[in-house]
Design a protein around this motif. Structure first.
Motif, PDB file in Angstrom:
ATOM      1  N   UNK A  72       9.649  -4.854  10.207  1.00  0.00           N
ATOM      2  CA  UNK A  72       8.878  -4.888   8.964  1.00  0.00           C
ATOM      3  C   UNK A  72       9.740  -4.347   7.813  1.00  0.00           C
ATOM      4  N   UNK A  73       9.667  -4.994   6.665  1.00  0.00           N
ATOM      5  CA  UNK A  73      10.588  -4.644   5.577  1.00  0.00           C
ATOM      6  C   UNK A  73      10.444  -3.195   5.117  1.00  0.00           C
ATOM      7  N   UNK A  74       9.213  -2.698   5.085  1.00  0.00           N
ATOM      8  CA  UNK A  74       9.031  -1.302   4.651  1.00  0.00           C
ATOM      9  C   UNK A  74       9.611  -0.328   5.675  1.00  0.00           C
ATOM     10  N   UNK A  75       9.497  -0.672   6.936  1.00  0.00           N
ATOM     11  CA  UNK A  75      10.091   0.183   7.977  1.00  0.00           C
ATOM     12  C   UNK A  75      11.612   0.152   7.825  1.00  0.00           C
ATOM     13  N   UNK A  77      13.315  -0.444   5.106  1.00  0.00           N
ATOM     14  CA  UNK A  77      13.682   0.304   3.882  1.00  0.00           C
ATOM     15  C   UNK A  77      13.660   1.800   4.157  1.00  0.00           C
ATOM     16  N   UNK A  78      12.669   2.242   4.887  1.00  0.00           N
ATOM     17  CA  UNK A  78      12.588   3.678   5.150  1.00  0.00           C
ATOM     18  C   UNK A  78      13.773   4.125   6.012  1.00  0.00           C
ATOM     19  N   UNK A  79      14.125   3.313   6.998  1.00  0.00           N
ATOM     20  CA  UNK A  79      15.282   3.665   7.848  1.00  0.00           C
ATOM     21  C   UNK A  79      16.546   3.781   6.990  1.00  0.00           C
ATOM     22  N   UNK A  80      16.699   2.830   6.091  1.00  0.00           N
ATOM     23  CA  UNK A  80      17.906   2.836   5.253  1.00  0.00           C
ATOM     24  C   UNK A  80      17.893   4.062   4.334  1.00  0.00           C
ATOM     25  N   UNK A  81      16.704   4.435   3.853  1.00  0.00           N
ATOM     26  CA  UNK A  81      16.621   5.621   2.975  1.00  0.00           C
ATOM     27  C   UNK A  81      16.998   6.892   3.737  1.00  0.00           C
ATOM     28  N   UNK A  97      17.740  -7.859   6.789  1.00  0.00           N
ATOM     29  CA  UNK A  97      18.580  -6.728   6.370  1.00  0.00           C
ATOM     30  C   UNK A  97      19.182  -7.010   4.994  1.00  0.00           C
ATOM     31  N   UNK A  98      19.644  -8.231   4.806  1.00  0.00           N
ATOM     32  CA  UNK A  98      20.253  -8.568   3.515  1.00  0.00           C
ATOM     33  C   UNK A  98      19.180  -8.623   2.429  1.00  0.00           C
ATOM     34  N   UNK A  99      17.986  -9.076   2.797  1.00  0.00           N
ATOM     35  CA  UNK A  99      16.890  -9.172   1.829  1.00  0.00           C
ATOM     36  C   UNK A  99      16.561  -7.807   1.222  1.00  0.00           C
ATOM     37  N   UNK A 100      16.637  -6.747   2.041  1.00  0.00           N
ATOM     38  CA  UNK A 100      16.318  -5.432   1.472  1.00  0.00           C
ATOM     39  C   UNK A 100      17.566  -4.772   0.881  1.00  0.00           C
ATOM     40  N   UNK A 101      18.685  -5.509   0.888  1.00  0.00           N
ATOM     41  CA  UNK A 101      19.864  -5.036   0.158  1.00  0.00           C
ATOM     42  C   UNK A 101      20.699  -4.000   0.876  1.00  0.00           C
ATOM     43  N   UNK A 443      -2.097   5.887   2.030  1.00  0.00           N
ATOM     44  CA  UNK A 443      -2.017   4.776   2.990  1.00  0.00           C
ATOM     45  C   UNK A 443      -1.679   3.492   2.250  1.00  0.00           C
ATOM     46  N   UNK A 444      -0.725   2.731   2.785  1.00  0.00           N
ATOM     47  CA  UNK A 444      -0.358   1.462   2.144  1.00  0.00           C
ATOM     48  C   UNK A 444      -0.264   0.354   3.189  1.00  0.00           C
ATOM     49  N   UNK A 445      -0.659  -0.846   2.789  1.00  0.00           N
ATOM     50  CA  UNK A 445      -0.409  -2.019   3.627  1.00  0.00           C
ATOM     51  C   UNK A 445       1.088  -2.188   3.803  1.00  0.00           C
ATOM     52  N   UNK A 446       1.540  -2.538   4.999  1.00  0.00           N
ATOM     53  CA  UNK A 446       2.922  -3.013   5.099  1.00  0.00           C
ATOM     54  C   UNK A 446       2.979  -4.439   5.673  1.00  0.00           C
ATOM     55  N   UNK A 447       1.908  -4.857   6.324  1.00  0.00           N
ATOM     56  CA  UNK A 447       1.804  -6.263   6.755  1.00  0.00           C
ATOM     57  C   UNK A 447       0.352  -6.680   6.596  1.00  0.00           C
TER      58      UNK A 447
END
Ligand SMILES: Cc1ncc(COP(=O)(O)O)c(C=O)c1O
Length: 466
Positions: A72-75, A77-81, A97-101, A443-447
């Motif tokens: 999941x993109x938010x997951x 992003x968090x890993x990368x952060x 991976x490339x999509x989230x930069x 709380x936020x939607x991620x999917x």
């Protein structure tokens, strides 16, 4: 009262499980069922725990998060952060991976069967390493890089020659598996590297398996692989600057101090219990693998060292909320509970007899002292979370509070890894939604939840294929 329940972010208030301030009943009401709920603070804690343990022995250490566990993109992003790179296992995961930069210097690419298109994506992106699975793949990467006039970083995946004590389908470190190359292939690897100057040799990759519960498996693997790396450098002149030790660190599948048993109280096989306990000391694995490096003649401080954990960083950080939709009685005294969550949502229950611990989220103070048969909504007898077909790796009943009934919220623990990714639409069931509880409590939607429209969106109906 539930014993310490795998994930510290899950607390009980007034008999109901909560993730932070949010009761599972409210979350299910608000976001629907089936719902994956991730705890951002638990992901952070899992990553930090690994980083602390490994950095103590590997000064040039990085986690390459195995995105196959949950991409999941938010997951991601968090890993990368948290300073992780990404391990991709397909063109699709590379794309994400490339999509989230992510910096391509922090991307590695695994897989047994990379197509020319996928290899091209990786070469064009300039990723940190292809974990090369075979000689034929090494040549393919060489051909693509040569054609593009670019250089490709390569790390042959070698077979460490150990067993991890996990389920057979997760054992990837022995010569009988489909993965990687035996050490006997290394002279040919050197020959191909010489033939293709566009291939930049960076070091070796290996992976023992998933849910590996023996520290010794990780250290033996490193003893074998580091010794080969040293020999390879000496004999061929190809000097490694990087080592990727793979993933596979385990998680507990059952709450501490508990062990599910069959209805008559008889225990599960010892190897299954060991898998369920999933207890391994990560600081010990880090220390013992580093000792194995030194025993094999190399100092880990001289190398960039990667690991590729998936399950151990995201598995315990996610739970799955579902709903009991039916209860029925059968002669013999063990009632069936039927939920809206089956192997369409947790396929590994079917493929590997994987055990996910379930609790009644709104009966958290009631003793789980009653045996039930627990099924999902699918049209297969195998769609059950106990041993329904006599294979012997799961308990033949599940233990839940006596009054568990229709409408109750069944909480499936340890579902953060390999569930969202593997869900299917089998039986026409839309795939589950997911939310994250942020460290600040929001709380936020991620999917988003799939709709019935999504189920038909890719079909052409009676139209002729283009
Ligand atoms: C090559 C490789 N690296 C990393 C992983 C991640 O393993 P785990 O989720 O057990 O950490 C896998 C999973 O099978 C894998 O095949």
């Amino acid at each position: 009262m539930i014993p310490n329940i795998i994930a510290p972010y899950l607390q009980e208030h007034h008999g109901v499980l909560h993730v932070g301030d949010h009761s599972v009943m409210d979350l299910r009401e608000r976001f629907g069922s089936n719902l994956f709920v991730f705890s951002e603070s638990q992901i952070t804690e899992n990553v930090r725990h690994l980083q602390r343990a490994y950095q103590a022995h590997y000064p040039r250490f990085r986690i390459m998060y195995a995105s196959k566990a949950c991409s999941n993109l938010e997951i991601l992003r968090h890993m990368v952060s948290l300073d992780c790179g990404i391990d991709a296992n397909s063109g699709g995961e590379l794309f994400k991976a490339r999509h989230i930069g992510v910096n391509p210097e922090r991307v590695v690419y695994n897989g047994t069967s990379k197509s020319v298109d996928e290899v091209t994506q990786g070469v064009l992106a300039g990723i940190r390493a292809f974990n090369v699975d075979s000689i034929s793949e090494l040549k393919r990467i060489g051909d693509v890089a040569r054609r593009l006039g670019l250089t490709a970083n390569v790390m042959p995946r070698v077979i460490p020659g150990v067993l991890g004590g996990t389920v057979a389908g997760f054992e990837t470190g022995h010569v009988g598996s489909k993965f990687g190359m035996p050490f006997e292939d290394l002279p040919e690897v050197a020959r191909v590297l010489r033939e293709y100057p566009c291939l930049k040799f960076r070091g070796f990759h290996c992976h023992v398996g998933s849910q590996v519960v023996r520290t010794e498996a990780f250290s033996s693997a490193m003893r074998n692989v580091v010794a080969e790396m040293v020999r390879f450098g000496r004999e061929t002149g190809f000097m490694a600057d990087t080592m990727n030790m793979g993933g596979g660190l385990p998680i507990p599948l059952v709450p501490e101090g508990t062990m599910p048993a069959h209805r008559d109280g008889s225990p599960l096989p010892e190897d299954v219990q060991a898998l369920m306990r999933g207890t391994i000391s990560i600081p010990d694995v880090a220390a013992e693998t580093a000792a194995a490096w030194r025993a094999a003649g190399a100092d880990p401080a001289d190398f960039d060292v990667f690991i590729e954990p998936g399950r151990s960083v995201i598995g315990t950080a996610g739970i799955l909320l579902s709903t009991i939709e039916a209860r029925k009685t059968r002669p013999g005294g063990v009632d069936w509970l039927l939920s809206d969550c089956g192997f369409n949502t947790m396929p590994e229950t079917l493929w590997y007899d994987w055990y996910y611990h379930v609790v009644a989220g709104n009966r958290a103070r009631e003793a789980a002292d009653t045996a039930f048969r627990l099924g999902g909504p699918l049209c297969d007898t195998g769609d059950s979370q106990h041993d329904e077909t006599g294979r012997g790796r799961l308990p033949n009943v599940r233990w839940l509070p006596k009054n568990t009934r229709i409408g109750d919220c069944l909480v499936v623990l340890g579902t953060g890894a390999y569930c969202i990714e593997q869900q299917s639409n089998y039986n026409g069931r839309p795939r589950a939604a997911a939310v994250i509880v942020r460290s600040n409590g929001v709380v936020e939607w991620i999917t988003r939840r799939e709709t019935y429209e999504d189920l038909i969106a890719r079909d052409f109906g009676a139209r002729r294929a283009p």
